[in-house]
Design an enzyme around this catalytic site. Sequence first.
Site, PDB file in Angstrom:
ATOM      1  N   HIS A   1       0.830  -1.199   0.000  1.00  0.00           N
ATOM      2  CA  HIS A   1       0.000   0.000   0.000  1.00  0.00           C
ATOM      3  C   HIS A   1       0.868   1.255   0.000  1.00  0.00           C
ATOM      4  CE1 HIS A   1      -3.869  -2.079   1.674  1.00  0.00           C
ATOM      5  NE2 HIS A   1      -3.416  -2.644   0.563  1.00  0.00           N
TER       6      HIS A   1
ATOM      7  N   GLU B   1       1.223   3.740   2.070  1.00  0.00           N
ATOM      8  CA  GLU B   1       1.951   4.058   3.298  1.00  0.00           C
ATOM      9  C   GLU B   1       3.247   3.257   3.396  1.00  0.00           C
ATOM     10  OE1 GLU B   1      -2.499   3.971   4.508  1.00  0.00           O
ATOM     11  OE2 GLU B   1      -1.212   3.183   2.926  1.00  0.00           O
TER      12      GLU B   1
ATOM     13  N   THR C   1     -21.314   4.072 -32.595  1.00  0.00           N
ATOM     14  CA  THR C   1     -19.951   4.619 -32.598  1.00  0.00           C
ATOM     15  C   THR C   1     -18.975   3.647 -33.239  1.00  0.00           C
ATOM     16  OG1 THR C   1     -20.347   5.967 -30.623  1.00  0.00           O
ATOM     17  CG2 THR C   1     -18.061   5.397 -31.112  1.00  0.00           C
TER      18      THR C   1
ATOM     19  N   SER D   1     -28.885   8.375 -22.624  1.00  0.00           N
ATOM     20  CA  SER D   1     -29.521   7.363 -21.771  1.00  0.00           C
ATOM     21  C   SER D   1     -28.961   7.404 -20.351  1.00  0.00           C
ATOM     22  CB  SER D   1     -29.315   5.965 -22.372  1.00  0.00           C
ATOM     23  OG  SER D   1     -29.965   5.841 -23.618  1.00  0.00           O
TER      24      SER D   1
END
Length: 379
Positions: A55, A57, A201, A310
């Site tokens: 993580h 830290e 698209t 939408s």
Amino acid sequence: MNQFTSTQKKFMRAAIGLAQKGMGFTSPNPAVGAVIVKNDKIVGRGFHEKAGAPHAEVNAIRDAGQSCSGADIYVTLEPCNHTGRTPPCTRAILEAGLKQVFIGARDPNPSVRGGGAEFLESQGIKVFTGLLEKECMLLLAPFAKAVKRQMPWVRAKTACSLDGRIATRTGHSKWITNEKARQYGQRLRRMSDAILVGKGTVLADNPSLTWRPAGRKNTSKKLLRVILDSRLETPVDFQVFKPDKSAPTLVACSNPDKEKINALMEKGVQTVTLPADEKGRPDILALLEYLGQRGIHSLLVEGGAEILGSFYDQGLVDEAFFFFAPIVIGGMEARPAIGGLGAKTLKETARLKDVTIHRMGSNWLARGVVSDLDSLWRK
């Protein structure tokens, strides 16, 4: 309420900048950044790079080394106090000898919220919360929405003229916005776990819908390509169906042909059959729920106009990105940026909050939050 200094805000902004490097790579974990400060200087930096890795830290503590003793840590999210795929960060903070912890946002998960801060305080470490809280909450919104609602955070991207058109009356659209705006569009893809467009698209542009990192390759980034295609009418030889380990493709349909499903499966393309909406299209709320079950925390909706409409009509857009070019297309038959039914009254419109405007050469980006961000942190 804590009153923070400009210097403390500067250090948290540095942590936010680090956290942004991990956006789009850390799911199902949040993107978190941390800096360690001693004598008003940053001596350690870290961010969470991917799920299963240390993580933020821990990376910052390792970077700072012996300088941690007596130093402060600034972290965008409350340190975890439980063991998951990695040990608790609270223990690492304690063992490093840090004396003060500055937290941007509390953990949105009600079952663990406050546990990290309480543990650190019980061990004699001073803890301050709410430093640049709003900025950190926005950064953590995809994680928070996944935890609280089991659905992805939806970013809607639109590139249009000043009069809100995405193409001329003849369908000409390349390119409305400039290179800087398109580069930022790639950044949005990097920040997201999945990208969504409609069949229209794909048929119009035959896009690849991949993330193209500038100057480097990244094998750990996967961007799920989601296509809405009710009857699986997109030709199987289109770019979006080409095998790509870093960009798997999912087609959401509502009235599929089994032969077409088999043809897509042979190319390694996944399909999901969803309930149909009133127009016979795959229900997008059901799709969001499905993507949430798959561990998708952030979804970038790139269009077209009817798909974006939408999402806005159903109140499913969380964050909006509007790229504007200094041109006026005009014409009643020119294609609007947002289709759908639209609002009946101004009270029903989607209103952006915390709006920022960024200059991108001759173009502008207007960015704002549409959904209620605070609700994701309420118990």
